[in-house]
Design a protein around this motif. Structure first.
Motif, PDB file in Angstrom:
ATOM      1  N   ILE A  21       0.809  -1.216   0.000  1.00 26.62           N
ATOM      2  CA  ILE A  21       0.000   0.000   0.000  1.00 26.62           C
ATOM      3  C   ILE A  21       0.848   1.274   0.000  1.00 26.62           C
ATOM      4  O   ILE A  21       0.311   2.376  -0.001  1.00 26.62           O
ATOM      5  N   GLY A  22       2.163   1.133  -0.003  1.00 28.57           N
ATOM      6  CA  GLY A  22       3.048   2.287  -0.058  1.00 28.57           C
ATOM      7  C   GLY A  22       3.289   2.981   1.273  1.00 28.57           C
ATOM      8  O   GLY A  22       3.898   4.048   1.324  1.00 28.57           O
ATOM      9  N   ALA A  23       2.847   2.401   2.379  1.00 26.60           N
ATOM     10  CA  ALA A  23       2.984   3.042   3.686  1.00 26.60           C
ATOM     11  C   ALA A  23       4.435   3.086   4.167  1.00 26.60           C
ATOM     12  O   ALA A  23       4.775   3.908   5.019  1.00 26.60           O
ATOM     13  N   TYR A  24       5.288   2.218   3.639  1.00 26.77           N
ATOM     14  CA  TYR A  24       6.683   2.195   4.071  1.00 26.77           C
ATOM     15  C   TYR A  24       7.358   3.540   3.834  1.00 26.77           C
ATOM     16  O   TYR A  24       8.238   3.948   4.584  1.00 26.77           O
ATOM     17  N   ALA A  25       6.945   4.265   2.806  1.00 31.00           N
ATOM     18  CA  ALA A  25       7.572   5.548   2.466  1.00 31.00           C
ATOM     19  C   ALA A  25       7.293   6.609   3.532  1.00 31.00           C
ATOM     20  O   ALA A  25       8.041   7.576   3.654  1.00 31.00           O
TER      21      ALA A  25
END
Length: 82
Positions: A21-25
């Motif tokens: 979901i791209g939350a790591y960024a």
């Protein structure tokens, strides 16, 4: 069978929700997480040989692992297998 880099493991399709979901960024790692990563990169291993894990709370698991894997332990909301 397994990728040979952390990046390849984390970014495998459907491997980790944070990367999917791209939350790591947006994540800000705690000191505990940073210490854990450094230990892992220095070959410290607390896994008891675990190669697989799955969430044990809030999901209805499939049973593919029942006949093929050995349960090692539960930790937090996850169950670990080899």
């Amino acid at each position: 069978m397994f990728p040979n880099s952390l990046y390849a493991v984390f970014f495998q399709p459907n491997q980790l929700e944070l990367t999917r979901i791209g939350a790591y960024a947006k994540a800000i790692p705690s000191n505990k997480i940073i210490t854990s990563v450094i230990e892992a990169l220095n070959n410290t291993n607390y896994s008891q040989g675990a190669l697989y894990f799955r969430a044990i709370k809030g999901i209805t698991p499939t049973c593919w692992h029942k006949k093929t894997l050995i349960k090692l332990y539960d930790y937090g909301g996850h169950r670990f297998y080899k």
